[in-house]
Scaffold this motif. Sequence first.
Motif, PDB file in Angstrom:
ATOM      1  N   GLY A  75      50.590 -26.023  -4.184  1.00 43.25           N
ATOM      2  CA  GLY A  75      50.993 -24.925  -5.046  1.00 43.25           C
ATOM      3  C   GLY A  75      50.347 -23.596  -4.759  1.00 43.25           C
ATOM      4  N   THR A  76      50.039 -23.294  -3.485  1.00 44.18           N
ATOM      5  CA  THR A  76      49.451 -21.988  -3.146  1.00 44.18           C
ATOM      6  C   THR A  76      50.502 -21.048  -2.573  1.00 44.18           C
ATOM      7  N   THR A  77      51.790 -21.392  -2.725  1.00 38.22           N
ATOM      8  CA  THR A  77      52.874 -20.620  -2.121  1.00 38.22           C
ATOM      9  C   THR A  77      52.838 -19.167  -2.557  1.00 38.22           C
ATOM     10  N   HIS A  78      52.543 -18.920  -3.824  1.00 33.01           N
ATOM     11  CA  HIS A  78      52.594 -17.566  -4.359  1.00 33.01           C
ATOM     12  C   HIS A  78      51.230 -16.881  -4.392  1.00 33.01           C
ATOM     13  N   ASP A  79      50.228 -17.513  -3.799  1.00 33.16           N
ATOM     14  CA  ASP A  79      48.904 -16.912  -3.713  1.00 33.16           C
ATOM     15  C   ASP A  79      48.850 -16.039  -2.464  1.00 33.16           C
ATOM     16  N   ARG A  80      48.805 -14.727  -2.649  1.00 29.12           N
ATOM     17  CA  ARG A  80      48.869 -13.808  -1.517  1.00 29.12           C
ATOM     18  C   ARG A  80      47.554 -13.769  -0.737  1.00 29.12           C
ATOM     19  N   ARG A  81      46.440 -14.174  -1.388  1.00 26.22           N
ATOM     20  CA  ARG A  81      45.140 -14.180  -0.706  1.00 26.22           C
ATOM     21  C   ARG A  81      44.404 -15.488  -1.010  1.00 26.22           C
ATOM     22  N   PRO A  82      44.924 -16.613  -0.523  1.00 24.86           N
ATOM     23  CA  PRO A  82      44.218 -17.880  -0.787  1.00 24.86           C
ATOM     24  C   PRO A  82      42.827 -17.857  -0.178  1.00 24.86           C
ATOM     25  N   TYR A  83      41.857 -18.295  -0.966  1.00 23.14           N
ATOM     26  CA  TYR A  83      40.451 -18.300  -0.548  1.00 23.14           C
ATOM     27  C   TYR A  83      39.941 -16.880  -0.264  1.00 23.14           C
ATOM     28  N   GLY A  84      40.683 -15.862  -0.711  1.00 21.72           N
ATOM     29  CA  GLY A  84      40.258 -14.487  -0.511  1.00 21.72           C
ATOM     30  C   GLY A  84      40.631 -13.901   0.830  1.00 21.72           C
ATOM     31  N   TYR A  85      41.465 -14.603   1.616  1.00 17.26           N
ATOM     32  CA  TYR A  85      41.812 -14.133   2.954  1.00 17.26           C
ATOM     33  C   TYR A  85      43.294 -13.763   3.039  1.00 17.26           C
ATOM     34  N   TYR A  86      43.594 -12.943   4.038  1.00 18.74           N
ATOM     35  CA  TYR A  86      44.952 -12.462   4.252  1.00 18.74           C
ATOM     36  C   TYR A  86      45.182 -12.352   5.761  1.00 18.74           C
TER      37      TYR A  86
ATOM     38  N   ALA B 161      48.304 -14.798   4.117  1.00 10.98           N
ATOM     39  CA  ALA B 161      48.244 -16.131   3.538  1.00 10.98           C
ATOM     40  C   ALA B 161      48.745 -17.205   4.490  1.00 10.98           C
ATOM     41  N   TYR B 162      49.771 -16.886   5.306  1.00 15.95           N
ATOM     42  CA  TYR B 162      50.357 -17.927   6.154  1.00 15.95           C
ATOM     43  C   TYR B 162      49.408 -18.375   7.266  1.00 15.95           C
ATOM     44  N   MET B 163      48.341 -17.612   7.523  1.00 18.21           N
ATOM     45  CA  MET B 163      47.373 -17.993   8.557  1.00 18.21           C
ATOM     46  C   MET B 163      46.162 -18.720   7.991  1.00 18.21           C
ATOM     47  N   VAL B 164      46.053 -18.788   6.676  1.00 16.60           N
ATOM     48  CA  VAL B 164      44.875 -19.380   6.035  1.00 16.60           C
ATOM     49  C   VAL B 164      45.051 -20.898   5.954  1.00 16.60           C
ATOM     50  N   ARG B 165      43.984 -21.624   6.244  1.00 16.09           N
ATOM     51  CA  ARG B 165      43.998 -23.081   6.144  1.00 16.09           C
ATOM     52  C   ARG B 165      42.889 -23.522   5.197  1.00 16.09           C
ATOM     53  N   PRO B 166      43.078 -24.637   4.484  1.00 13.89           N
ATOM     54  CA  PRO B 166      42.058 -25.104   3.535  1.00 13.89           C
ATOM     55  C   PRO B 166      40.783 -25.520   4.252  1.00 13.89           C
TER      56      PRO B 166
ATOM     57  N   TYR C  10      43.520 -33.033  10.763  1.00 11.71           N
ATOM     58  CA  TYR C  10      43.727 -32.120   9.640  1.00 11.71           C
ATOM     59  C   TYR C  10      44.542 -30.908  10.080  1.00 11.71           C
ATOM     60  N   LYS C  11      44.206 -30.358  11.249  1.00 12.44           N
ATOM     61  CA  LYS C  11      44.931 -29.187  11.734  1.00 12.44           C
ATOM     62  C   LYS C  11      46.406 -29.505  11.936  1.00 12.44           C
ATOM     63  N   ARG C  12      46.701 -30.702  12.436  1.00  6.52           N
ATOM     64  CA  ARG C  12      48.096 -31.091  12.609  1.00  6.52           C
ATOM     65  C   ARG C  12      48.823 -31.095  11.269  1.00  6.52           C
ATOM     66  N   TRP C  13      48.157 -31.567  10.224  1.00  7.66           N
ATOM     67  CA  TRP C  13      48.794 -31.574   8.904  1.00  7.66           C
ATOM     68  C   TRP C  13      48.890 -30.161   8.339  1.00  7.66           C
ATOM     69  N   PHE C  14      47.820 -29.360   8.507  1.00 10.39           N
ATOM     70  CA  PHE C  14      47.836 -27.991   7.990  1.00 10.39           C
ATOM     71  C   PHE C  14      48.956 -27.168   8.628  1.00 10.39           C
ATOM     72  N   ASP C  15      49.204 -27.381   9.912  1.00  6.70           N
ATOM     73  CA  ASP C  15      50.190 -26.579  10.637  1.00  6.70           C
ATOM     74  C   ASP C  15      51.615 -27.072  10.447  1.00  6.70           C
ATOM     75  N   LYS C  16      51.787 -28.220   9.852  1.00 13.31           N
ATOM     76  CA  LYS C  16      53.121 -28.773   9.633  1.00 13.31           C
ATOM     77  C   LYS C  16      53.883 -27.917   8.626  1.00 13.31           C
ATOM     78  N   THR C  17      55.134 -27.613   8.919  1.00 13.04           N
ATOM     79  CA  THR C  17      55.953 -26.806   8.016  1.00 13.04           C
ATOM     80  C   THR C  17      57.096 -27.638   7.454  1.00 13.04           C
ATOM     81  N   VAL C  18      57.459 -27.335   6.230  1.00 12.05           N
ATOM     82  CA  VAL C  18      58.581 -27.988   5.556  1.00 12.05           C
ATOM     83  C   VAL C  18      59.348 -26.922   4.796  1.00 12.05           C
ATOM     84  N   LYS C  19      60.551 -27.238   4.370  1.00 16.44           N
ATOM     85  CA  LYS C  19      61.344 -26.298   3.586  1.00 16.44           C
ATOM     86  C   LYS C  19      60.965 -26.425   2.117  1.00 16.44           C
ATOM     87  N   ASP C  20      60.668 -25.287   1.523  1.00 13.97           N
ATOM     88  CA  ASP C  20      60.334 -25.261   0.102  1.00 13.97           C
ATOM     89  C   ASP C  20      61.629 -25.298  -0.710  1.00 13.97           C
ATOM     90  N   THR C  21      61.503 -25.339  -2.014  1.00 12.00           N
ATOM     91  CA  THR C  21      62.680 -25.414  -2.884  1.00 12.00           C
ATOM     92  C   THR C  21      63.565 -24.182  -2.768  1.00 12.00           C
TER      93      THR C  21
END
Length: 316
Positions: free
Chosen positions: A187-198, A200-205, A163-174
């Motif tokens: 679709g969490t690209t524009h969520d500045r605090r996913p799951y309430g954390y900040y 956002a780029y460090m947060v994993r599901p 799961y971590k390997r998939w979570f850490d994988k990066t791709v180019k957005d539109t």
Amino acid sequence: MLQRFSEATPRSTGYRRRPVPGGPGAEKIVGLTAAGLIAAAEALGDDREMGGHARGAGRTGAPHAMLVNEIVVNAVTGTTTHDAPPRTDPRQAPPRRTLPCGPLPGGLDAWATEAPHTITGKHTIIPDAVLRAPELGIPVLFLELDRGTMTDIADVAAKLNNYKRWFDKTVKDTDGYDRTIFEVTYGTTHDRRPYGYYPAYMVRPPVAFVLDPGTRGSRPRFTPDALRRRMKALRDATSDHWAGMRHGDEGVTYYTTVQLGVHMIRTVLPDTPALRCEGRALHVGRTTATAEARVVGAHDGRLYAHGTTTCAILRG
């Protein structure tokens, strides 16, 4: 069992569409009786070929898939067969009792099963179930069911590595920017605090492991004590993913409580609707950190409890 899934790839150029549980995508029908096939055809509203009864699926087969179905049904209906009254007529469905938390929002469309998530061309993770519940502050949650068929708990824990390997994988957005694949896919690209954390780029599901006693013949595979030991072993085997934070050459950071204050506002009863805990860090320094949390109603936002804490930061 109706399984809806799409290849979990981002909406970037050259990729397939992002998955929408219950929405467009590939669909397969497995494990249905003749009456079930008719009911599925009526529910789907088209003339597709329904197929036959899947090999190994039925009342005594495919126990893993059947238990995943039961977990989803429990969440969607807010009921369970566990500790329900005994069945008086063997021809009837098992009785169900109502869960205190009630059904989760979103209904069946919030769930998908066996959605493949490609890590590389040869490696793919396939969660037992995927939940999307933005109403509860959960953009996406992955569920793994363990029935004890993997004897070595390290094999179960290894799923989290994938799961971590998939979570850490990066791709180019539109828009041409590199983002994590789960941000783009779900679709969490524009969520500045996913799951309430900040940030956002460090947060994993979250990945939820559901441990079941399983069966060996007509008896449970694990006793209650053995199941608790397996849970502890899984916790220890996955500690690298949740115990402390590594800061380069500074080593691992741990926390210990210095001060804790909790205030109870409303009573929580067995029939209280679903609650949600919200936590956030107010200040994080080099030696201390302060945080606060609230327990609120998942549907009405009513405050049930709140608290604050001060923690000492210990760097290993």
